[in-house]
Design a protein around this motif. Sequence first.
Motif, short mmCIF file in Angstrom:
data_model
loop_
_atom_site.label_atom_id
_atom_site.label_comp_id
_atom_site.label_asym_id
_atom_site.label_seq_id
_atom_site.Cartn_x
_atom_site.Cartn_y
_atom_site.Cartn_z
N PHE A 51 0.97 -0.85 -0.11
CA PHE A 51 -0.02 0.08 0.18
C PHE A 51 0.96 0.89 0.03
O PHE A 51 1.74 1.49 0.51
N ALA A 52 -0.04 2.31 -0.42
CA ALA A 52 1.05 3.58 -0.43
C ALA A 52 -0.04 4.71 -0.36
O ALA A 52 -1.43 4.35 -0.87
N GLY A 53 0.10 6.01 0.20
CA GLY A 53 -0.98 6.59 0.37
C GLY A 53 -0.29 8.53 0.83
O GLY A 53 0.78 8.40 0.81
N LEU A 54 -1.25 9.35 0.88
CA LEU A 54 -0.92 10.41 1.69
C LEU A 54 -1.54 10.88 2.08
O LEU A 54 -3.51 10.63 1.96
N LYS A 55 -1.68 11.60 3.66
CA LYS A 55 -2.61 12.11 4.84
C LYS A 55 -1.75 13.36 4.60
O LYS A 55 -0.51 13.47 5.25
N GLY A 56 -3.20 13.71 5.75
CA GLY A 56 -2.59 15.10 6.45
C GLY A 56 -3.92 16.07 6.44
O GLY A 56 -4.67 15.60 7.14
#
Length: 583
Positions: free
Chosen positions: A387-392
């Motif tokens: 998996f890979a992702g962006l959060k913020g």
Amino acid sequence: MKLNCRHKIIILLVLLTAQFSIAQKKNESIGTETVNVVKPYSPTISDAFKVKETPSLEDSGNQPKEVIKYSILSVPVASTFTPSKGKAEGVEKAKKERLFNNYATLGLGNYSTLNAELFVNQDLGNNDYLAGMFRHHSSQGGIKDVELNDEFYDTAINIGYGQNNRDNSWNIDLGYQNQIYNWYGLPSDFGSTIPDQRYDLVNSINPDHSYNTFWIGGNAEFTESIFSNLSTKFTHFSDSYSSSENRFFVKPTFTVDVMDQAIKTNVIVDHVSGSFKNNYLQDNTEALKYSFTNVGIEPSFVINENDWTLELGAGVFYSADSENSGNKFYIYPKVNASYKLVGDLMIFYTGVNGGLAQNSYADFVTENPFLSPTLNMRPSSTQYNVFAGLKGKLANNVNYNLTGSYMNEKDKALFKANDYTEVITNEDYAFGNSFGVVYEDIRTFRFYGELKADFSQNVTFGINGTFNSYNTDNAVEAWNLPTMKLSSTLDVNITKQLYAGLNVFYVGERKDMQVNSGIMANYAPITLKSYFDANAHVGYKFNERLTFFLKLNNIGNQAYEKWLNYPVQGFQVLGGANYKFDF
């Protein structure tokens, strides 16, 4: 006394003027004369110099300073002056909400629905406590166009004791649960075309079945010990068809420092064993037995470097199948990393994980209570999940999370409708009104997005969505797995006493298949329609103890099928009150 140049010039001019005046008076009779001026007069001033002289000092009369010793005599002085005291500006403070240890909830609704809860908690000393919980949820049925009884009951009670000490805290729980359901989902083409024969066949089915669960478990946390956490649980699960299952689970977690690096290790021991009185084949009374013991170890350590966080680890599992004498080893990755691209505004994360999941009859019933007591049991293995992702944060009060993943699962448990025949049978779950469990190898590509916003202290909003693409072997479907799920929530505090909320969700299409073995036909997978559901609630805090509430479920009044041939209740209304108290 010396005269400076300026004074000399002034005196000279005065004398010349006086002389010229006198001379003019004395020679008034003198005749005219011719005077030739050869050169005009140009006076000049010579430079002045400061006399540099150092005066002489006669120091014969100077004496050294005499050291003087003195003391101060403090004498009190009477004073009538009183300074005025400053007054702090008043600040409005919200009244602190009182917290109660106990509460009771009672709700009544249509479909003869009853919902009741009671929670009590009592401190026995400074560190230990005793707590108890009772829950009941039931409905007398009434789903439109359902021919069999569709009522259900769910009652549970548990008691817990715990201690919170300086170096450790622990608790132990003891509980019991009874569930009663009905296999009311008959296939649409079930029964003879002759009304009387069909009526007699339907009335011969008793769809009632029940489940009983007993459990005891505990958790412990330590602050100054090699063991940081310990959790354990024993569960005994049975049904009204003589099925029985025992499960024991223990998971200690300990931390060891090696070369200034803390290595965290999870040790897992998970055993499940049970039996079913019959299998699903017609006229086959052979019992089904299963026994699996999974033992695993998962060491890992975390590296923090500026904006980087890296977790490195692995999992090693050994699974023993006692009934079939089959033993397997599994190795799984456990790598997770995150990097702050723009502080807390944008964080990139990625990883690859895997694990071995122990399947149990009790867990399957929690997800689908309409199973037949004739299941094949085995564990499921997630070989890897990349998996890979962006959060913020988009703002101080708005959070987001975006993830894409690819997962490879072996022996994933899927629910599938049981095939049936209309011949006379002794089993009430064998008329196409129950589900079995099949195991498939599935590769899933998934995208997940989430957005949460706190617009103020009184308004919160959230929305999330999951999109799946399944790839299976042997040209089979990913039975009863939806391709899409959407959900959204909104909670609002209208006033200090009045609050409300809304929850909506959407579930996409699923695939299932069911065969009537009494009819010679070519069968294809059945597509269950997607459905949308909306639920709302409103509450009024009469005082700090008493709150009234009203809940509305399935506002669209849709008789959608969560499982094949199992429509849900339509529009539901539940009203009641919650009361908080202390002993």
